[in-house]
Design a protein around this motif. Structure first.
Motif, PDB file in Angstrom:
ATOM      1  N   THR A 159     -30.916   1.083 -23.735  1.00  0.00           N
ATOM      2  CA  THR A 159     -31.734   2.211 -23.299  1.00  0.00           C
ATOM      3  C   THR A 159     -33.092   1.658 -22.897  1.00  0.00           C
ATOM      4  O   THR A 159     -33.750   0.984 -23.695  1.00  0.00           O
ATOM      5  N   LEU A 160     -33.489   1.905 -21.653  1.00  0.00           N
ATOM      6  CA  LEU A 160     -34.799   1.453 -21.168  1.00  0.00           C
ATOM      7  C   LEU A 160     -35.731   2.645 -21.094  1.00  0.00           C
ATOM      8  O   LEU A 160     -35.386   3.690 -20.538  1.00  0.00           O
ATOM      9  N   LEU A 161     -36.925   2.483 -21.659  1.00  0.00           N
ATOM     10  CA  LEU A 161     -37.924   3.550 -21.697  1.00  0.00           C
ATOM     11  C   LEU A 161     -39.145   3.129 -20.888  1.00  0.00           C
ATOM     12  O   LEU A 161     -39.723   2.066 -21.129  1.00  0.00           O
ATOM     13  N   GLU A 162     -39.536   3.969 -19.946  1.00  0.00           N
ATOM     14  CA  GLU A 162     -40.707   3.706 -19.108  1.00  0.00           C
ATOM     15  C   GLU A 162     -41.654   4.893 -19.197  1.00  0.00           C
ATOM     16  O   GLU A 162     -41.241   6.050 -19.044  1.00  0.00           O
ATOM     17  N   ALA A 163     -42.932   4.600 -19.452  1.00  0.00           N
ATOM     18  CA  ALA A 163     -43.896   5.678 -19.684  1.00  0.00           C
ATOM     19  C   ALA A 163     -44.240   6.446 -18.415  1.00  0.00           C
ATOM     20  O   ALA A 163     -44.515   7.650 -18.473  1.00  0.00           O
ATOM     21  N   THR A 164     -44.232   5.781 -17.255  1.00  0.00           N
ATOM     22  CA  THR A 164     -44.631   6.437 -16.011  1.00  0.00           C
ATOM     23  C   THR A 164     -43.422   7.095 -15.344  1.00  0.00           C
ATOM     24  O   THR A 164     -42.307   7.062 -15.868  1.00  0.00           O
ATOM     25  N   ASP A 165     -43.657   7.644 -14.149  1.00  0.00           N
ATOM     26  CA  ASP A 165     -42.586   8.350 -13.462  1.00  0.00           C
ATOM     27  C   ASP A 165     -41.792   7.463 -12.508  1.00  0.00           C
ATOM     28  O   ASP A 165     -40.967   7.955 -11.740  1.00  0.00           O
TER      29      ASP A 165
END
Length: 487
Positions: A39-45
């Protein structure tokens, strides 16, 4: 079913990758190709970090990094692995110049990051006094390098400040947006560091590097771009991660990391995700914040990493309006030594350098300038229109260009480039030593092993491989935990 068959069919854990820049994406891709659930989590859009495309006058162009070193295999191999092999393109021209001493002058050949091997090629760039200073090197006593030394300080001591100010500084500044008199030779130009440790004059050390490079007989282009822009690589990697079964969540900032009895709890703004392993692929300040509770020592080291900010000004002109300016023909662009006192530090003539840009907009001429170095971030607070104006002013002084652009785009990269001062690699070693004390957590990205795309990918692969080995070798971590566990 036999117990051995059960073990073989059990997924080798769940790894959460935090950060969706090219390092995080490369780590996620490496993990899914080895069968790890990701699972990859990215703070921006959006994905990609400093790799980003956008439009200027209706043409898609890179608004961040625009090329990748091809003499290292990692970036090209990743592009090929995600289906971009037929879109790889070397520069159409690599004829760069230096704008120095009030003229565009050919970039001298035969140097290592601006450090010359043959002073005979420097006549157009250095003054007679600068050339005479180089000739004194053989009579100087050796300059110790110790465990590390600043590139600028060492080269100035051996060959004089003019070599640093007019050659080394613009080249290093183009990579790190930093100060050559602070940048670590061991970290930024390791082949030069190893060569000078062998002893003898600096010019001879550069000669040895060039001889070894020639002996390797590396074929093919030094750099590669991608048709449509380097900024298309992140989306392709993201698609490959999803196709491999990975989950990618944007607009999902991570607020905290906590060790649990079976692994890690990753707290976001909406839920807590259970993980057997963590790859932390964020800038130093973010990684330091997330590690503050579980590794105060690593957090403190990360908080000491400084960054430079910069802005890119992309301009599109009617091609008919620039035909009267011969300085714009044939060149890929130019670098600007800070000592000359101009605002821009470089300009890339994108329509010359990249055939795909020229083909996409035959009636336009696209170029870009860069503004901002370490310690000189005041320029970035100017309005977009002012950054366009100062870029046009400097372009006019360098090339004679007085045409007005039909469109422009200003892209600010605040805290975009980590700085590599003397002792940086020792700091990195301390960070990794402290992080290694945590179960199944690794770090990667531009902070650690180089700011270029291949170096970021290499650090991601290292982190992914170490995590994979650890969670497979540690049965208590392999639980096949669900992404919603621990809510």
């Amino acid at each position: 079913m036999q117990r051995s068959q059960q073990r073989a069919e059990t997924p080798p854990g769940h790894v959460v990758v935090i950060g969706g820049g090219i390092a995080g994406l490369a780590a996620a891709h490496r993990l899914v190709t080895t069968g790890v659930r990701v699972t990859l989590l990215e703070a921006t859009d959006r994905l990609g970090g400093k790799l980003m495309t956008g439009e200027v006058a209706g043409v898609q162009v890179d608004l961040g990094a625009e090329s990748m070193l091809a003499r290292r295999p990692e970036a090209v191999a990743l592009a090929e692995a995600v289906g971009l092999a037929d879109r790889l393109q070397p520069p159409a021209t690599a004829t760069a110049s230096l704008w120095t001493r009030d003229a565009l002058r050919p970039m001298p050949k035969g140097h290592v990051m601006g450090v010359p091997g043959d002073p005979a090629v420097l006549g157009e760039v250095l003054s007679p006094e600068g050339l005479a200073r180089i000739a004194e090197e053989r009579d100087l006593t050796p300059t110790p390098v110790g465990e590390d030394v600043a590139v600028g300080a060492y080269v100035a001591d051996r060959l004089g400040r003019e070599v640093v100010d007019r050659l080394v500084e613009p080249l290093l500044g183009g990579v790190y947006a930093g100060d050559a008199y602070r940048i670590s030779m061991r970290a930024a130009v390791p082949q030069l560091f190893e060569a000078v440790k062998e002893g003898g004059p600096l010019l001879e050390a550069v000669g040895r590097i060039q001889e070894r490079a020639a002996a390797r007989q590396q074929a093919g282009p030094v750099f590669q771009g991608i048709e449509g822009g380097i900024g298309t690589l992140p989306a392709a990697v993201g698609d490959a991660v999803r196709a491999g079964g990975g989950d990618i969540l944007t607009e999902t900032p991570v607020l905290g990391l906590t060790r649990t009895e079976t692994g890690w709890a990753v707290r976001t703004d909406t839920r807590t995700i259970a993980a057997d392993g963590i790859v932390l692929a964020t800038p130093a300040w973010s990684a330091g914040t997330l590690l503050a509770a579980e590794s105060p020592a690593a957090s403190a080291e990360l908080s000491g990493v400084e960054y430079a900010s910069m802005a890119l000004v992309t301009l599109a002109f009617r091609r008919t309006d620039i035909e009267a300016y011969p300085a714009l023909r044939g060149r890929s662009g130019f670098l600007v030594p800070p000592v000359d006192g101009h605002t821009i530090k470089a300009s890339t003539f994108s329509s010359n350098k990249w055939q795909w840009v020229a083909d996409a907009a035959p009636g336009l001429f696209v170029l870009r300038t860069s503004v901002g170095r370490y310690g000189e971030e005041d320029h970035l607070h100017r309005e977009d229109e002012e950054l366009v104006s100062v870029s046009l002013r400097d372009l006019a002084a360098a090339t004679g260009l007085t045409a007005r652009p039909v469109d422009s785009e200003v892209t600010r990269w605040i805290g975009g480039l980590p700085q590599y001062p003397v002792g940086h690699l020792t700091r990195v070693a301390r960070i990794r030593d402290e992080v290694a004390k945590l179960p199944a957590l690794r770090v990667c990205g531009a902070v650690y092993d180089g700011v270029g795309i291949p170096a970021c990918i290499a650090s991601a692969h290292r982190a992914a491989d170490e995590i994979t080995r650890e969670i497979i070798a540690t049965p208590t971590l392999v639980r096949g935990t669900g992404s919603e566990a621990g809510q």
